[in-house]
Design an enzyme around this catalytic site. Structure first.
Site, PDB file in Angstrom:
ATOM      1  N   ASP A  77      15.819  26.586   4.883  1.00 27.23           N
ATOM      2  CA  ASP A  77      16.660  27.231   4.079  1.00 27.23           C
ATOM      3  C   ASP A  77      15.888  27.494   2.937  1.00 27.23           C
ATOM      4  O   ASP A  77      14.693  27.885   2.773  1.00 27.23           O
ATOM      5  CB  ASP A  77      17.756  26.371   4.054  1.00 27.23           C
ATOM      6  CG  ASP A  77      19.167  27.455   3.875  1.00 27.23           C
ATOM      7  OD1 ASP A  77      19.243  27.908   2.847  1.00 27.23           O
ATOM      8  OD2 ASP A  77      19.673  27.188   5.173  1.00 27.23           O
ATOM      9  N   HIS A 118      22.339  26.960  -1.099  1.00 26.88           N
ATOM     10  CA  HIS A 118      22.876  27.090   0.239  1.00 26.88           C
ATOM     11  C   HIS A 118      21.980  25.931   1.197  1.00 26.88           C
ATOM     12  O   HIS A 118      22.633  25.227   1.980  1.00 26.88           O
ATOM     13  CB  HIS A 118      22.410  28.412   0.904  1.00 26.88           C
ATOM     14  CG  HIS A 118      22.912  28.399   2.306  1.00 26.88           C
ATOM     15  ND1 HIS A 118      22.120  28.122   3.559  1.00 26.88           N
ATOM     16  CD2 HIS A 118      24.122  28.324   2.852  1.00 26.88           C
ATOM     17  CE1 HIS A 118      22.879  28.242   4.545  1.00 26.88           C
ATOM     18  NE2 HIS A 118      24.047  28.375   4.142  1.00 26.88           N
ATOM     19  N   SER A 129      27.328  29.802  10.069  1.00 22.13           N
ATOM     20  CA  SER A 129      26.389  29.139   9.425  1.00 22.13           C
ATOM     21  C   SER A 129      26.748  27.749   8.750  1.00 22.13           C
ATOM     22  O   SER A 129      25.669  26.901   8.822  1.00 22.13           O
ATOM     23  CB  SER A 129      25.762  29.818   8.081  1.00 22.13           C
ATOM     24  OG  SER A 129      26.877  29.932   7.415  1.00 22.13           O
TER      25      SER A 129
END
Length: 1027
Positions: free
Chosen positions: A242, A273, A438
């Site tokens: 990520d 995130h 997600s």
């Protein structure tokens, strides 16, 4: 395969992947979408700072993607893993033989943690590379393919609350169409930042969430039970691919390694995130994760400007294999299951025992919207639910579409869990609440990490055994079918029970076939089977927990139950010749025996399958582990329906992305331009199918040429949105069938070569403009099919609202009827010329556009034909106003020869067009349809039809009847994994509290265990565990 995999084994895995993918046509893997506008800049690259404190912020994230090719840079993929010196020698050797004597090139240094290890690709800068030099590179025996390097942009904007949804028809006004000339759109995207889906719900929907201190998702799933038993993820390596993680974030205690794969000199998360995902998995305080003591490996693959490169991901994946990562969370996805390098690498990862968890996609509630890699058999694909156990609207639905048109899709997602309003770590501190698949993906990744830490013999934990435990223990949601929930809701404690009594074995997904069980077994349960119908195909996944590779021993055995009329059905089975990695398929075809043509009732039996795998620790050479599994089958049989009630759906002539550029049928949908949902009655035509069943019709699917069905058994052949060409033999047979009483309904779509050139875009893989291979439908091919009756569609392109038979209708990018028999019925409407708007940005209304035609063929006993120029009104993808009433009326006409008065006496009826006004549409010159067609093949000059293939022939299994009584409820009776949960008890629980850092000022020390802090003696098992 042991965790001490050597370089030789890695090379072998790579070779296996290459062999398995030889039939797939793929493209360069992407981690971002390429929308209209090509390489445009991000609109907002600086997110608002994460709020501090323990309060949970509610945020919506808006995202834009763009992409461009990196000039002169190419990714050279090799057939195996080689040292840097060997890779350089191979490239030098290949380029020395090129005809470009002055070719300038050099290998681009990749300064990252994988640089010191063997790799299976190289990044090369080639100045003024010609196609011949690239082909020379690919001719080298150790070079697999050459693709351009790509730069991907992501743009993220935080806003306080969700924006209202945009109405479906909000784009009907005049638009500018120049932006169609863009980079390839709709490739693999980040599901972690999906526009409009990765956001907070803005409200608490569950009563239990109204506590003063909300419970966290880990505790809702009872992770605290395992914590207090001493299990907190210790010793398990989990990777988060990520945006990075800050070094001194207070929520994490065991960040083993942070690696940076970008060109920025930082390891920190500038977006938030990556921190959120890592927090759901492993946070130790405030918003606790599942496995706070796990070894957290942070892979920073996106920059703070939200840019990534293909080579960064490939290097990071290779490094994950080298570091022997146990669990990997991947929140990217897209429809391209033919994406060679990406699918290759995922298979290689799982073959090296990496348990990959991936989000199933945010394209729900439409069916047929599964994202890759979550749709792969070896990956745990995760869907989302809310805290009331409702399937989240955004969660993608099955089935898989890899297998179309000849086969049938697999069950996906594998499992669902909370993905709406989940709390996770803020970028610097505190918590926030977010939604999306997600979010559901790291919930499962965290649970998997925690579960792996509970198993004493870690050699038993592999991608197959973990998936087996998850799906065997999942709690089925009532009233939800298998293509929405997979095997059900994650149940952490039951999964723990199964894993800790697990023995290596094979299992099946689904574990039984019950065509009577509704709604879970939808669509199978929605229609009984009968003699003479197309075989019902159920695509079962074989999970092999015994080893990365395996095989089916001998042949599966079909054993009908005589007391339950099992001899009334015939069964054929096909299967994977090799199960790798960890999985394979078992395709079961079911038909009704002739003796049951007039019989009604339930028939049952089972298929026995034995799987063998090499014994890894067996001292005897050639030793094998074997496992035999039973697949129960239960079907409802009815007498064969009358011909008039039977409708045959032509699936064979529907094409979709991937691999070719097949555009959407509605040109207004520029943000979703590719036709990728399968065009199947159980995907984007699901509502139409449900409607036809409610009207009493029996709908079957033709996955073979028109020459392969008995037309005397069917009232109507239904052709919708057909992109494929037709064999000459098909055209001849259809004419004969209609003369003998078969009827035909055609729903067409637009086809205009000027518009097709306008909606081209630049293919950065080949550096060529990519034209659509057809329009919305292949009108020239349809015209060849219907020309014998004096019928043809035009290349006009129209849209607009109108009223027909007191029904409001919307014509979305449809064509008109150019020619029709003079004794037929033709309906015309005033519509906007959308083709003119696309080409010249001008708006003109055309009066009297012929859109609907009905015709009775003149032969004695001949069938009827109905034509309509637009399929969008029966397609779930972008339907605005349905026209199911029109389909009903057309079926009344074709099946029963009943002409609807509302059409025959309509004020909109006009004289049939003769076709003299304008030439009929011709095929786009230079189109590449032959590359993806089942009908055409390359030929000097124009492509020519291939030889007509043989019709599918099923080898029916020889029955071995058994005289035993079958269970009435297959779901409750079936013991998946041969584990009886009633006999698996939890061990004695001892109090345990994970070690934490010193508390921040004002921070509560409570772990939010229901009821507040408890002493060791106060802990009791949750009520659900005592059932």
């Amino acid at each position: 395969m042991a965790r001490t995999a050597t370089h030789l084994k890695m090379l072998l895995f790579s070779t296996w992947a290459s062999m398995l993918l030889v039939l797939l046509a793929g493209f360069l893997p992407l981690v971002g979408t390429e929308p209209e506008g090509g390489a445009k800049s991000s609109s907002n690259t600086e997110p608002l700072p994460s709020p501090s404190g323990s309060n949970c912020s509610q945020l919506t994230l808006k995202l834009e993607f763009s992409s461009k090719v990196v000039e002169h840079e190419y990714i050279v993929a090799f057939t195996g893993y080689f040292s840097a010196k060997a890779r350089s020698l191979y490239i030098s050797s290949a380029l020395r033989s090129t005809s470009d004597g002055d070719l300038e090139w050099h290998i681009v240094p990749r300064e990252n943690p994988a640089s010191d290890f063997p790799s299976d690709f190289e990044l090369v800068h080639i100045r003024q590379a010609s196609p011949s030099s690239l082909l020379t590179l690919e001719d080298h025996p150790y070079i697999k393919r050459v693709t351009p390097q790509r730069k991907v942009f992501r743009s993220l904007k935080y806003i306080p609350s969700p924006e209202p949804a945009t109405p479906c028809n909000s784009t009907r006004g005049t638009q500018k169409w120049q932006s169609w000339q863009s980079s390839r759109p709709f490739r693999r995207t980040s599901l972690s930042l999906g526009s409009g889906f990765w956001h907070a719900t803005g409200r608490h929907s569950s009563r239990r969430l109204l506590r003063a201190i909300p419970r966290h998702v880990a505790q809702i799933l009872q992770a605290d039970v395992l914590w207090q038993m001493g299990h907190t993820g210790s010793g398990v390596k989990v990777a988060v691919f990520d945006t990075g993680l800050s070094e001194k974030h207070p929520h994490f205690k065991n960040v083993k390694e942070r690696t940076n794969w970008t060109n920025e000199k930082t390891l920190d998360d500038g977006l938030g995130h990556g921190t959120f995902v890592a927090g759901v998995i492993a946070s130790m305080r405030e918003c606790q994760g599942f496995a706070p003591d796990s070894e957290l490996h942070i892979f920073r693959v996106f920059t703070n400007n939200q840019v990534s490169y293909t080579s960064w991901f490939l290097d990071a994946f290779n490094y994950a294999i080298l570091k022997k990562i146990d669990v990997l969370n991947l929140s990217i996805g897209g429809p391209d299951f033919m994406d060679h390098p990406f699918v290759d690498k995922v298979w290689e990862l799982t073959a090296n025992r990496v348990i990959m968890v991936s989000a199933i996609g945010n394209d729900g509630p439409l069916y047929g919207t599964l994202n890759n890699p979550a749709d792969q058999m070896d990956v745990i694909g995760v869907g989302g639910i809310d805290f009331e156990d409702n399937i989240a609207r955004f969660s993608s639905r099955g089935m898989t579409t890899w297998e179309l048109p000849g086969g049938y899709g697999r069950v996906k997602p594998d499992i669902v869990t909370y993905g709406s309003g989940v709390r996770g770590s803020g970028m610097k501190e505190g918590c926030r609440s977010l939604s999306g698949t997600s979010v559901a993906s790291p919930v499962v990744a965290g649970a998997v990490t925690l579960l792996a830490s509970t198993v004493l013999n870690r050699e038993l934990v592999n991608p197959a055994s973990m998936k087996q435990a998850l799906i065997a223990s999942a709690r089925r949601l009532p009233g939800v079918n298998m293509f929405e929930q997979g095997h059900g809701k994650l149940d952490l404690i039951r999964a723990y029970q199964i894993l800790n009594s697990y023995r290596p074995q094979a299992s099946l997904s689904p574990s039984y076939i019950d065509l009577t069980e509704c709604p879970y077994m939808w669509p199978y349960c929605s229609q009984p089977i009968y003699y003479g119908g197309m075989p019902t195909i159920v695509n079962v996944t074989i999970l092999n927990g015994m080893g990365v590779t395996g095989r089916i021993v001998d042949k599966p055995i079909w054993q009908p139950y005589l007391p339950q009329n099992g001899d009334h059905i015939d069964v054929a089975v096909s299967y994977s010749p090799v199960l790798w990695p960890w999985a394979g398929y078992l395709a079961v075809s079911i038909s009704v025996a002739k003796k049951a043509a007039s019989w009604e009732g339930i028939a049952q039996g089972h298929v026995m399958v034995t799987v063998a795998s090499p014994a890894e620790n067996d001292s005897e050479v050639g030793g094998e582990l074997t496992s035999t599994v039973k697949l129960p089958i239960k079907v409802k049989i009815v007498p064969t329906p009358p011909r008039s009630k039977r409708v045959l759906w032509d699936q064979y002539h529907n094409l979709r992305y991937p691999p070719g550029y097949f555009p959407r049928d509605n040109l207004r949908m520029k943000n979703d331009p590719l036709d990728w949902n399968g065009d199947h009655i159980h995907t984007n035509f699901r509502d139409m199918y449900q409607h036809l069943r409610s009207m009493g019709y029996f709908v079957e699917v033709l996955g073979a040429p028109i020459t392969c069905f008995d037309a005397s058994q069917y009232g109507t052949l239904l052709m919708v949105d057909s992109e494929e060409e037709y064999f000459p033999e098909e055209i001849t047979k259809l004419r004969r069938d209609i003369d003998n009483g078969l009827s035909l309904i055609v729903f067409s779509d637009w086809y205009n070569t000027s518009v097709m050139r306008k909606v081209k875009f630049y293919d950065e893989n080949t550096r060529q403009w990519w034209m659509p291979d057809t329009g919305g439908a292949n009108v020239p091919a349809l015209n060849d099919l219907i020309s014998v009756w004096g019928m043809a569609f035009s290349d006009g392109l129209y849209e607009g609202d109108f009223t027909l038979a007191d029904h409001d209708m919307y014509y979305a990018s449809g064509c008109s009827i150019a020619r029709f028999p003079e004794d037929g019925i033709v309906i015309a409407k005033n519509l906007k010329d959308q083709g003119l708007e696309v080409l010249k940005q001008e708006t003109t209304v055309v009066e009297g556009v012929p859109i609907l035609g009905l015709y009775q063929t003149p032969s004695d006993g001949g069938g009827r034909i109905a034509l309509y120029g637009d399929s969008n009104c029966i397609d779930d993808s972008h339907r605005q106003k349905d026209c199911f009433w029109l389909l009903d009326a057309l079926l009344q006409y074709t099946s029963y020869s009943m002409t609807p008065p509302s059409l025959s006496h309509s004020h909109s009826r006009v004289a049939p067009p003769t076709g003299a006004e304008r030439p009929l549409p011709q095929r786009l010159e230079g189109n590449h349809l032959y590359r993806y067609s089942k009908v055409l093949e390359a030929h000097l000059g124009d492509p020519k039809p291939r030889p007509l293939p043989a019709c599918p022939h099923l080898s029916w299994a020889k029955p071995q009847p058994v005289n035993e009584t079958a269970p009435s409820n297959l779901w409750k009776h079936q013991k998946l994994l041969s584990v009886d949960l009633d006999k698996v008890a939890l061990p004695n629980v001892r109090a345990y509290r994970p070690q934490v850092r010193p508390l921040s000022p004002g921070e509560s020390g409570a772990w939010d265990i229901p009821g507040g802090n408890r002493g060791p003696d106060a802990f009791t098992l949750p009520f659900s565990l005592l059932l």
